[in-house]
Design an enzyme around this catalytic site. Structure first.
Site, PDB file in Angstrom:
ATOM      1  CE  LYS A 224     117.626   4.030  55.337  1.00 45.42           C
ATOM      2  NZ  LYS A 224     119.390   3.294  55.224  1.00 45.42           N
TER       3      LYS A 224
ATOM      4  CD  GLN B  71     127.536  -3.597  58.901  1.00 44.38           C
ATOM      5  OE1 GLN B  71     128.291  -4.090  60.193  1.00 44.38           O
ATOM      6  NE2 GLN B  71     127.000  -3.391  59.243  1.00 44.38           N
TER       7      GLN B  71
ATOM      8  CB  SER C 166     126.473   6.907  55.945  1.00 46.83           C
ATOM      9  OG  SER C 166     125.256   7.221  57.397  1.00 46.83           O
TER      10      SER C 166
ATOM     11  CG  MET D 126     128.430   0.615  60.427  1.00 46.77           C
ATOM     12  SD  MET D 126     128.971  -0.229  59.149  1.00 46.77           S
ATOM     13  CE  MET D 126     127.808   0.368  57.735  1.00 46.77           C
ATOM     14  N   GLY D 127     128.912   6.087  62.114  1.00 47.42           N
ATOM     15  CA  GLY D 127     129.541   7.550  61.589  1.00 47.42           C
ATOM     16  C   GLY D 127     128.589   7.837  60.606  1.00 47.42           C
TER      17      GLY D 127
ATOM     18  CG  HIS E 152     123.394   8.003  62.360  1.00 42.28           C
ATOM     19  ND1 HIS E 152     123.322   8.453  61.635  1.00 42.28           N
ATOM     20  CD2 HIS E 152     123.089   6.777  62.206  1.00 42.28           C
ATOM     21  CE1 HIS E 152     123.937   7.340  60.446  1.00 42.28           C
ATOM     22  NE2 HIS E 152     123.577   6.170  60.887  1.00 42.28           N
TER      23      HIS E 152
ATOM     24  CG  HIS F 271     121.444  10.630  58.544  1.00 42.05           C
ATOM     25  ND1 HIS F 271     120.951   9.963  59.259  1.00 42.05           N
ATOM     26  CD2 HIS F 271     122.632   8.905  57.941  1.00 42.05           C
ATOM     27  CE1 HIS F 271     120.557   8.625  58.889  1.00 42.05           C
ATOM     28  NE2 HIS F 271     121.565   8.067  58.487  1.00 42.05           N
TER      29      HIS F 271
ATOM     30  N   GLY G 190     117.448   1.777  64.575  1.00 40.80           N
ATOM     31  CA  GLY G 190     116.003   2.470  63.076  1.00 40.80           C
ATOM     32  C   GLY G 190     115.514   1.337  62.740  1.00 40.80           C
TER      33      GLY G 190
END
Ligand code: AMP
Length: 282
Positions: free
Chosen positions: A149, A61, A186, A30-31, A37, A34, A147
């Site tokens: 995460k 989402q 993010s 989603m940009g 990503h 960091h 990820g």
């Protein structure tokens, strides 16, 4: 590196890439990129011939009271970072391009999506599964990178790919952390300086749980209690969930009888919702 805005233009590129028999590595994002990503992109760069990333803040989402509008967007600096990680193509469509009027088809799952984050974010994983399916159909990747995460998301995508016989491989890479242990996100941009400093207690709580388990504690209630007390010490914190679960079914455990297990948490620091997790192995 190319930045492509439309599905048709990307599909033209994909046809050429496929004609040459090149392997496509894909990283959906989603940009607000960091190191987390970028680690996925670098891995893709090592393992495939062409690296494609998507940058798309997917409205499907986000819940009505969530941060879709305020989510950080900065294509220019994202493009600079992506280039350094060896990305060949950024696909950055508009919402209209992805969801034409009368869009009415969704991808969903019945079990995993109701656990952990699914409980407090109804519809979230339906939105993720739908957009990821669309992106897979557009990009036709050989390998897609996710990820740890977002453990639940990665597990759901893996299961979706298996259940629907999608023709690609999913790879899940480790969580990249700040030097103090805070998982990169993010959404960390929303934190004030003092919240940012205190947020590393989320990881400390996970590490403490790991220590207890490796020292022989198997009562999940006790482990949970210790984690709650560490996290409650963060000013402005509100626990959404802390759960000790089976890493495949995400079913909660009362007693730890075998490893691996997953400990996952979601905590609000004021209005910012942070998630983190660890897998504890033998
Ligand atoms: P997002 O832009 O937040 O949707 O994330 C895009 C991808 O990057 C997802 O597969 C995430 O799990 C992954 N990702 C986000 N943060 C991290 C991190 N700190 N370490 C590793 N991967 C991450």
């Amino acid at each position: 590196m190319k930045i492509i805005r439309t599905i048709n233009n990307l599909k033209k590129e994909i046809r050429q890439i496929k004609r040459k028999g090149l392997l496509i590595g894909f990283v959906p994002t989603m940009g607000a990129l960091h190191e987390g990503h970028l680690s996925l992109m670098r891995q893709a760069q090592q393992e495939t011939d062409i690296v494609i990333i998507s940058i798309f803040v997917n409205p499907l989402q986000f819940g009505p009271k969530e941060d879709f509008k305020s989510y950080p967007r900065n294509l220019k600096s994202d493009a600079r970072l992506a280039r350094t990680a060896g990305v060949d193509i950024i696909f950055a469509p508009t919402v209209k391009e992805m969801y034409q009027s009368h869009f009415d088809t969704f991808v969903d799952m019945s079990q995993l999506t109701n656990k952990l984050c699914g409980k407090s974010r109804p519809g979230h994983f339906r939105g993720v599964m739908t957009v990821v399916t669309k992106l897979f159909n557009i990009v036709e990747p050989d390998i897609a990178y996710f990820g740890q995460k977002d453990y639940q998301q990665a597990l759901i995508i893996k299961e979706m790919v298996r259940d629907l016989n999608m023709n690609l491989k999913i790879k899940i890479l480790p969580t990249v952390r700040e030097p103090d242990g805070l998982a990169m996100s993010s959404r960390n941009q929303y934190l004030t300086d003092s919240q940012h400093i205190n947020a590393n207690r989320l990881y400390q709580a996970l590490l403490k749980a790991r220590q207890l388990i490796l020292d022989g504690e198997n009562n999940c209630g006790k482990i949970h209690k210790t984690m709650v007390s560490i996290i409650r010490s963060i000013p402005q914190s509100k626990i959404d969930y802390i759960e000790i679960v089976d890493p495949e079914t995400l079913e909660g455990l009362k007693k730890i009888k075998q490893l691996p297990i997953l400990i996952a948490l979601a905590v609000y620091l004021d209005k910012t919702r942070l998630i983190d997790n660890i897998i504890i192995c033998k």
